[in-house]
Design an enzyme around this catalytic site. Structure first.
Site, PDB file in Angstrom:
ATOM      1  N   HIS A  47       1.944 -14.620   5.375  1.00  0.00           N
ATOM      2  CA  HIS A  47       2.825 -13.716   6.116  1.00  0.00           C
ATOM      3  C   HIS A  47       2.932 -14.283   7.529  1.00  0.00           C
ATOM      4  CE1 HIS A  47       3.603  -9.321   7.666  1.00  0.00           C
ATOM      5  NE2 HIS A  47       4.554 -10.173   7.960  1.00  0.00           N
ATOM      6  N   ASN A  58       6.272 -15.265   3.460  1.00  0.00           N
ATOM      7  CA  ASN A  58       6.559 -13.834   3.481  1.00  0.00           C
ATOM      8  C   ASN A  58       6.914 -13.402   4.902  1.00  0.00           C
ATOM      9  OD1 ASN A  58       4.358 -11.032   3.700  1.00  0.00           O
ATOM     10  ND2 ASN A  58       6.421 -10.924   2.888  1.00  0.00           N
ATOM     11  N   GLY A  59       7.993 -12.599   5.019  1.00  0.00           N
ATOM     12  CA  GLY A  59       8.347 -12.033   6.319  1.00  0.00           C
ATOM     13  C   GLY A  59       9.833 -11.964   6.575  1.00  0.00           C
ATOM     14  N   CYS A 104      -4.649  -7.659   5.551  1.00  0.00           N
ATOM     15  CA  CYS A 104      -4.602  -6.259   5.992  1.00  0.00           C
ATOM     16  C   CYS A 104      -5.012  -6.150   7.460  1.00  0.00           C
ATOM     17  CB  CYS A 104      -5.511  -5.399   5.127  1.00  0.00           C
ATOM     18  SG  CYS A 104      -5.415  -3.654   5.582  1.00  0.00           S
ATOM     19  N   THR A 136       0.843  -1.199   0.000  1.00  0.00           N
ATOM     20  CA  THR A 136       0.000   0.000   0.000  1.00  0.00           C
ATOM     21  C   THR A 136       0.876   1.246   0.000  1.00  0.00           C
ATOM     22  OG1 THR A 136      -1.651  -1.246   1.216  1.00  0.00           O
ATOM     23  CG2 THR A 136      -1.910   1.124   1.199  1.00  0.00           C
TER      24      THR A 136
END
Length: 412
Positions: free
Chosen positions: A227, A259-260, A158, A75
């Protein structure tokens, strides 16, 4: 003479009657000796092609991106000019910023702009956020008619209150009936693969992903990115790659991306050892977009401050091309550059580190770089980011103020 015969044959091909002659006679008349069962008439030939042309193309349900480097949908910062920079450094897969489905359905131009694809983005998807099956399905149907993408991703990661309290983003992990209806509804109307991005769960010690993954697979999701943090956790602790490893098994045979916290090729190598199909890179790309090159070439790049300034210069050029070179376009480019600089300042040059690699949760201390520009780029003050922007875009307007949108508590 021979030349004339060849031209004559090409211009006046023999039409087949009912069956056609595939034997020696056909050879004498200059017709290819095709087996009788494959021969047809001119009318049947064209009817067949016309009918096939009207058929709806088969829906692509699989997304083959195993082993590829996937730039996360980010974002604000994951705009088209930034994605162009990452593509240049070796990102394989890119995705547009999160777009809110109700805003798209209302025809908000600023939201539709988030779906724009650059020609260099050869594997590109868009990410949708929404809380209700009817609006998400309607939006997916609209996208399938209007945008050219390789996949559509549902944002179920999100964490922000505005999205969560309306039942979207991370909240869908606790709303499995609605979640299922959204996935199945979108899958029915899309002709490209549907993917999902999730977190470990909502609360810090209550993991949900391992239970959801087999369901997502059964609902027809092509690929999931996990994530390794909960909504509650945000960035206060490191991503849980041990849990991601457990989830690989739960998702199988559906591919799972992890992811991370990836900021070096060593981090990427460790991540791949968990058995994930690939890795998604988010903050790591904001801190150093050349991370994709480092991973592919398995090296630490001691990039100079002048090389880094060149990257920023390219970004501003891409920005002016994308947002316009009038006053409004210049200031929009500046705002997005400043947002990115609020992350870039956390990068510590390789040549200054006592121990390699830099870790994503390590706060850079105050340090003097090897030249003035390297020191300026290390500043965490907005006034210094503005100074860098003025090197590239000229002076800021009077009474200019900048406060970054992202206040990630990465060091708390």
């Amino acid at each position: 003479m021979a030349e004339g015969t060849a031209e004559g044959t090409a211009e006046a091909p023999l039409e087949n009657g009912g069956g056609g002659d595939s034997g020696a006679g056909a050879l004498e008349r200059g017709v290819a000796p095709i087996k009788p069962q494959y021969l047809t008439t001119k009318e049947q030939f064209h009817q067949f092609l016309e009918a096939k042309g009207q058929e709806k193309p088969c829906r692509e349900t699989e997304l083959d991106i195993r082993g590829k480097l996937y730039l996360a949908p980010l974002t604000t910062c994951g705009n088209l000019p930034f994605r162009r920079i990452c593509k240049r450094f070796g990102a394989d897969v890119t995705c547009g910023e999160m777009a809110v489905c109700t805003n798209l359905l209302q025809g908000q131009m600023s939201e539709w702009a988030l779906l724009k694809r650059h020609q260099c983005e050869d594997i590109f998807g868009v990410q949708l956020e929404g809380a209700f099956p009817d609006t998400m399905t309607k939006c997916a149907e609209l996208l399938s008619r209007t945008v050219e993408v390789d996949f559509v991703d549902i944002n179920v990661g999100c964490p922000i209150d505005l999205v969560y309290k309306k039942g979207g983003g991370c909240a869908l992990m606790n709303r499995s009936t609605k979640f299922q209806q959204i996935v199945r509804g979108m899958n029915q109307v899309l002709d490209v693969p549907l993917t999902v991005k999730i977190r470990t769960g909502v609360q810090e010690r209550v993991n949900l992903a391992h239970r959801l993954l087999p369901e997502l697979r059964d609902w027809g999701v092509a690929l999931v990115t996990l994530h390794g943090r909960s909504r509650e956790q945000r960035y206060t602790k490191l991503a849980d790659w041990q849990y991601i490893e457990e989830c690989v098994e739960a998702a199988s045979p559906m591919p799972l991306f992890g992811n991370g916290d990836i900021l070096s090729f060593e981090d990427a190598n460790r991540a791949m050892q968990t058995g994930v199909a690939g890795i998604m890179i988010a903050r790591g790309a904001l801190l150093k977009p050349w991370l994709f090159t480092e991973i592919k070439e398995q090296r630490h790049w001691d990039i100079s401050s002048s090389e880094r300034l060149d990257i920023l210069r390219d970004f501003t050029n891409y920005g002016l091309e994308h947002w316009g070179s009038d006053t409004q376009g210049v200031e929009k480019t500046r705002r997005f550059l400043l947002e990115w600089l609020s992350f870039l300042c956390r990068y510590v040059p390789v040549g200054l580190l006592e121990r390699l690699p830099q870790r994503i949760n390590e706060r850079p201390p105050y340090y003097l770089g090897r030249d003035y520009l390297e020191t300026l780029m290390a500043s965490q003050k907005a006034a210094d980011w503005i100074r860098i922007s003025e090197m590239l875009l000229g002076p800021v307007p009077p009474n200019f103020v900048f406060l970054p949108k992202h206040k990630a508590n990465a060091y708390k």
